[in-house]
Scaffold this active site. Structure first.
Site, PDB file in Angstrom:
ATOM      1  N   HIS A  52       0.830  -1.209   0.000  1.00  0.00           N
ATOM      2  CA  HIS A  52       0.000   0.000   0.000  1.00  0.00           C
ATOM      3  C   HIS A  52       0.867   1.262   0.000  1.00  0.00           C
ATOM      4  CE1 HIS A  52      -2.888   3.028   1.195  1.00  0.00           C
ATOM      5  NE2 HIS A  52      -2.301   3.195   2.363  1.00  0.00           N
ATOM      6  N   HIS A  95       3.579   7.305   5.511  1.00  0.00           N
ATOM      7  CA  HIS A  95       2.364   7.957   6.005  1.00  0.00           C
ATOM      8  C   HIS A  95       1.572   7.150   7.040  1.00  0.00           C
ATOM      9  CE1 HIS A  95      -0.017   5.747   2.880  1.00  0.00           C
ATOM     10  NE2 HIS A  95      -1.002   5.899   3.744  1.00  0.00           N
ATOM     11  N   GLU A 116       0.640   5.976  12.775  1.00  0.00           N
ATOM     12  CA  GLU A 116      -0.704   5.496  13.052  1.00  0.00           C
ATOM     13  C   GLU A 116      -0.769   3.967  13.240  1.00  0.00           C
ATOM     14  OE1 GLU A 116      -3.554   7.334  13.052  1.00  0.00           O
ATOM     15  OE2 GLU A 116      -5.013   5.692  13.084  1.00  0.00           O
ATOM     16  N   ASP A 117      -0.149   3.234  12.362  1.00  0.00           N
ATOM     17  CA  ASP A 117      -0.406   1.797  12.298  1.00  0.00           C
ATOM     18  C   ASP A 117       0.629   0.906  12.969  1.00  0.00           C
ATOM     19  OD1 ASP A 117      -2.672   2.388  10.943  1.00  0.00           O
ATOM     20  OD2 ASP A 117      -1.958   1.761   8.973  1.00  0.00           O
ATOM     21  N   ASP A 168      -3.349   8.276  -1.007  1.00  0.00           N
ATOM     22  CA  ASP A 168      -3.620   7.180  -0.081  1.00  0.00           C
ATOM     23  C   ASP A 168      -5.042   6.660  -0.320  1.00  0.00           C
ATOM     24  OD1 ASP A 168      -3.587   5.620   2.404  1.00  0.00           O
ATOM     25  OD2 ASP A 168      -4.691   7.287   3.318  1.00  0.00           O
ATOM     26  N   ASP A 186     -22.239  15.116 -24.632  1.00  0.00           N
ATOM     27  CA  ASP A 186     -20.797  14.970 -24.412  1.00  0.00           C
ATOM     28  C   ASP A 186     -20.437  13.595 -23.856  1.00  0.00           C
ATOM     29  OD1 ASP A 186     -21.871  15.290 -21.910  1.00  0.00           O
ATOM     30  OD2 ASP A 186     -20.278  16.612 -21.175  1.00  0.00           O
TER      31      ASP A 186
HETATM   32 MN    MN Z   1      -2.700   4.592   4.093  1.00  0.00          MN
END
Ligand code: MN
Length: 508
Positions: A37, A61, A65-66, A127, A248
């Site tokens: 990811h 990123h 957090e993880d 993300d 269109d």
């Molecule tokens: Mn992420």
């Protein structure tokens, strides 16, 4: 060309290796290594032309957090700027969409981050794009929530930043989860129309090329785009689901070297095919608030068909696709090198980021469940002025949903973001000029404006700024406001300062 330095490569490599180790025991719902990811997010950032720091932050990123990497570690290894980006993204991720109240909250947070560092928003959008591409792996309930949030928040933000390609992909990925029946219906309708459309397009573009040859026009690119499903859905809703009212579905796109060529091409088309009245749009002279520029016309092709044609320069095309990211990616390049290349940045980064298959082999599944150490995060510091304005609006509106609508329509359609040469974001109403910008920075700067550079070029003081412009104000001690400035200024702040200066110095 945007050549990476040895430091750039070292930075991305280091972030890559750091992230790989940090997430080594961490898996996605699909069972894939989580690291996939992060690499995919970094690739999307590279495709958007973002620089090495943003790409490094993209790789990192989710590490706070993880997997419980501490901010101190990120700062020590990668510096404060990258830490700020990672923390910005982490903060954006803390609120999940659950009903209206939470929704507006996270929308506002997104805005706050946007005004602090636009790169945070671009990382978050990348993300989200990868999460949407892999949404089939999460529970149906979560799918719907994330898809709805994507349609309600992320896609409009991408649109507001002029990032047409990303916005379109986000919408089409979210569409089947939020409106499954309508999605099937639109897909069916489009499929029926498509074959006949494409044949039509090819036939017409042959006649057009003949006409160009007659006129000696040889430098152009021509292709077509099929309307995206979600965008078609929205239009069908407006037109009572009558697909024959939509002209269109497919559009011919002509890309030429200069603005002059755009009008020349339009001239050739209109002198050979009759345009539909009211369908000629000059978004070059009158660009859209998000910076979009093109000439649009819809013509009768002569064999019973109706076709939309879009004419633009390469630079306009690039900006329509990448929006604000295009400014960030080549703003430091000298003028003559500002021929944006979609891939210049991607090529070197691709050589650093291995293919996913190689990656999966390399990371052959590990079984230990990831240990999640979620840290308490501080709330976002002081909100900028416009967020406070929005909060005040809220007091007058009783219902949250109504507030959200006000927020969406007002905010997204009436504000632009421009940058100082240092990269600070200044938000202004649309149609603002360098005068407004100067006063938004400081009244003293406003009172001594002598000139302005927009994107490195000297520009008239009444130029309308657009999203993503980089504005530099030149001041002189002798310069002072004149009555003419009152017409140039769009914000009440600037007008008030100019008026008070004039009152004081005209000896009335
Ligand atoms: Mn992420």
């Amino acid at each position: 060309m945007n050549q990476p330095t040895a430091d750039d490569i070292a930075l991305v490599t280091k972030a890559y290796e750091f992230s790989e180790v940090a997430h080594k025991d961490h898996q996605r719902k699909s069972g894939e290594p989580y690291f996939v990811h992060l690499v995919e997010t970094a690739k999307i950032l590279a495709e958007l032309g973002m620089g090495p720091k943003t790409i490094a932050a993209g790789l990192l990123h989710d590490s706070i957090e993880d997997v419980g990497v501490t901010p101190q570690t990120i700062e020590k290894e990668f510096g404060t700027e990258i830490l700020n980006l990672v923390e910005g993204v982490t903060k954006l991720g803390t609120l999940k969409y659950q009903g209206m109240t939470r929704h507006t909250e996270s929308l506002r947070k997104l805005f706050v981050a946007m005004s602090q560092d636009i790169r945070v928003v671009i990382i978050k959008l990348s993300d989200r794009l990868h999460n949407m591409r892999t949404l089939q792996h999460v529970s149906p309930e979560k799918q719907r929530r994330i898809a709805l949030e994507t349609l309600e928040i992320y896609a409009p933000v991408a649109e507001r930043l002029g990032m047409g390609r990303l916005k379109g992909e986000l919408e089409d990925l979210a569409f089947p989860y939020v409106y499954p029946q309508e999605y099937e219906e639109v897909k069916k309708l489009l499929k029926q129309k498509n074959t006949e459309n494409v044949e039509h397009l090819e036939k017409f573009s042959r006649s057009l090329k003949k006409e160009f040859a007659k006129q000696g026009i040889t430098t152009f690119e021509m292709d077509y785009r099929i309307k995206r499903l979600y965008s078609l859905f929205r239009k069908l809703e407006r037109k009572g689901w009558d697909i024959d009212k939509i002209h269109d579905l497919s559009a011919l796109r002509i890309i030429v070297p200069t603005v002059g060529d755009c009008y020349k091409i339009l001239g050739v088309i209109h002198s050979n095919w009759r345009p539909l009245p009211g369908k000629i749009k000059d978004y070059i002279a009158f660009k859209k608030p998000n910076g979009y520029q093109s000439l649009h016309t819809t013509i009768f092709t002569g064999d019973g068909g109706i076709l939309e044609i879009q004419i633009r320069t390469r630079e306009m095309h690039y900006e329509a696709e990448f929006g604000i990211a295009s400014h960030l990616s080549y703003k430091h390049m000298p003028e003559e090198e500002r021929t944006p290349k979609e891939t210049s940045n991607l090529l070197w980064i691709k050589s650093l980021l291995p293919s996913i298959t190689a990656l999966k082999r390399q990371l052959a599944a590990r079984n230990a469940p990831p240990e999640l150490k979620l840290k308490e995060r501080s709330i976002i510091p002081s909100a900028p002025e416009w967020v406070k304005e929005l909060a005040e609006t809220q007091l007058n509106v009783s219902q949250s949903e109504e507030f959200l609508n006000t927020l969406k329509t007002d905010f997204f359609s009436h504000r632009i973001f421009v940058f100082t040469p240092q990269g600070d974001v200044v938000d202004l109403p649309i149609n603002s000029t360098p005068i407004d910008f100067a006063y938004a920075i400081h009244s003293d700067i406003g009172d001594h404006v002598a000139g302005a550079k927009v994107n490195g070029k000297m520009t008239a003081l009444d130029t309308e700024l657009k999203n993503g412009d980089i504005v530099e104000i030149l001041t002189k001690t002798g310069s002072a406001p004149t009555t003419k400035w009152l017409d140039m200024a769009k914000t009440s702040l600037a007008r008030r300062h100019i008026q008070s200066y004039l009152n004081k110095h005209q000896g009335a």
